[in-house]
Design an enzyme around this catalytic site. Sequence first.
Site, short mmCIF file in Angstrom:
data_model
loop_
_atom_site.label_atom_id
_atom_site.label_comp_id
_atom_site.label_asym_id
_atom_site.label_seq_id
_atom_site.Cartn_x
_atom_site.Cartn_y
_atom_site.Cartn_z
N ARG A 153 -19.77 15.17 -2.54
CA ARG A 153 -21.02 15.53 -3.20
C ARG A 153 -21.99 16.00 -2.12
NH1 ARG A 153 -19.42 10.47 -5.25
NH2 ARG A 153 -18.91 10.48 -7.49
N HIS A 172 -14.36 8.87 -8.16
CA HIS A 172 -14.66 8.52 -9.54
C HIS A 172 -14.21 7.09 -9.81
CE1 HIS A 172 -14.52 13.01 -10.92
NE2 HIS A 172 -15.67 12.68 -10.39
N ARG A 223 -17.33 21.48 -5.37
CA ARG A 223 -16.60 20.23 -5.67
C ARG A 223 -15.61 20.47 -6.81
NH1 ARG A 223 -17.02 14.42 -5.40
NH2 ARG A 223 -17.17 13.39 -7.43
N TYR A 250 -10.86 17.84 -15.65
CA TYR A 250 -10.08 18.91 -15.02
C TYR A 250 -8.71 19.12 -15.68
CZ TYR A 250 -13.56 18.26 -11.38
OH TYR A 250 -14.75 18.15 -10.71
N HIS A 269 -21.96 21.60 -6.30
CA HIS A 269 -21.09 20.96 -7.29
C HIS A 269 -19.99 21.91 -7.76
CE1 HIS A 269 -20.92 16.99 -8.99
NE2 HIS A 269 -20.52 17.47 -10.14
N LYS A 294 -21.64 7.04 -4.50
CA LYS A 294 -22.52 6.43 -5.49
C LYS A 294 -22.34 4.92 -5.52
CE LYS A 294 -23.08 10.27 -8.75
NZ LYS A 294 -22.90 10.70 -10.15
#
Length: 298
Positions: free
Chosen positions: A148, A265, A242, A274, A239, A172
Amino acid sequence: MTIERHIEAFLESMAAERGAAKNTIMAYQADLEAFAAFCAARGIGPAAADTTIVTAYLTDLTTLGLSARTQARRLSSLRQFQRFLLRDGQRADDPTALSPAPRLPATIPRFLSEAEVDALLAAAASLPAAQARVARAGLEMLYASGMRISELLALPATALSTDAMVLLIKGKGGRERIVPLSPAARTAGAELRAAHPKGARFLFPGRTAGTAMTRQGFALLLKRVALQAGIDPARLSPHVLRHSFASHLLARGADLRSLQTLLGHVDISTTQIYTHVLAERLQRLIDAHHPLARNAEL
């Protein structure tokens, strides 16, 4: 502006217990203050809202014409707030428990072709020397790792001080993961590091000593690279790089579980955006190898 005390307590818990980023906390605050204003107009506080109030609020969001995605985000913020109150003993129930989330339209992540990524890298190298170092390092590292932009710009100046082919990333919620770097990304990053001004604390230093480059500054640099490469700047963002990393990996045979780890994730369902790439790959596989498909060409 004074924040309603229950909302303030919730935001503090988000920061302390979950390590939520500043932008995340600000988004929750905006969503919950909108709900608090709705409640105040009806003479109650947000912590005392019942199912009837929540239903009326969600109906109001639809009446205001907010998109399904915005409505879903606001419901998610409200749900987490009410569950926080429930866990904290501030209320005995969750008034959002029976509120259905709006149905979101299926979206396919925007990504670039491999040829377009090559064009961007070539265009970055053609910029003036100082800009070229930053642009090449940023593009190479984002595309090679799927980081990110917040993770990239937070890298310390010492990030590439060893010969290791991987980086330790803090993502995150303070969660750490290891991402690999291609030789080209390592080289570009090392060249950027070698040109650092004295006292630089970050791999991508800002204009002020000791600060990191801003997202806005990096976005402006990406726009210049896109124009140089003949690509619409509106199609390019960190992004999108990414998404390109993830889509190209899957197209070349990577599996979703590995991709989930690389992207950081928590839930595999997030990575499943995806799956359109997997579907296309399977279709090509059938077209190339299934006996009936081959017979259809005869």
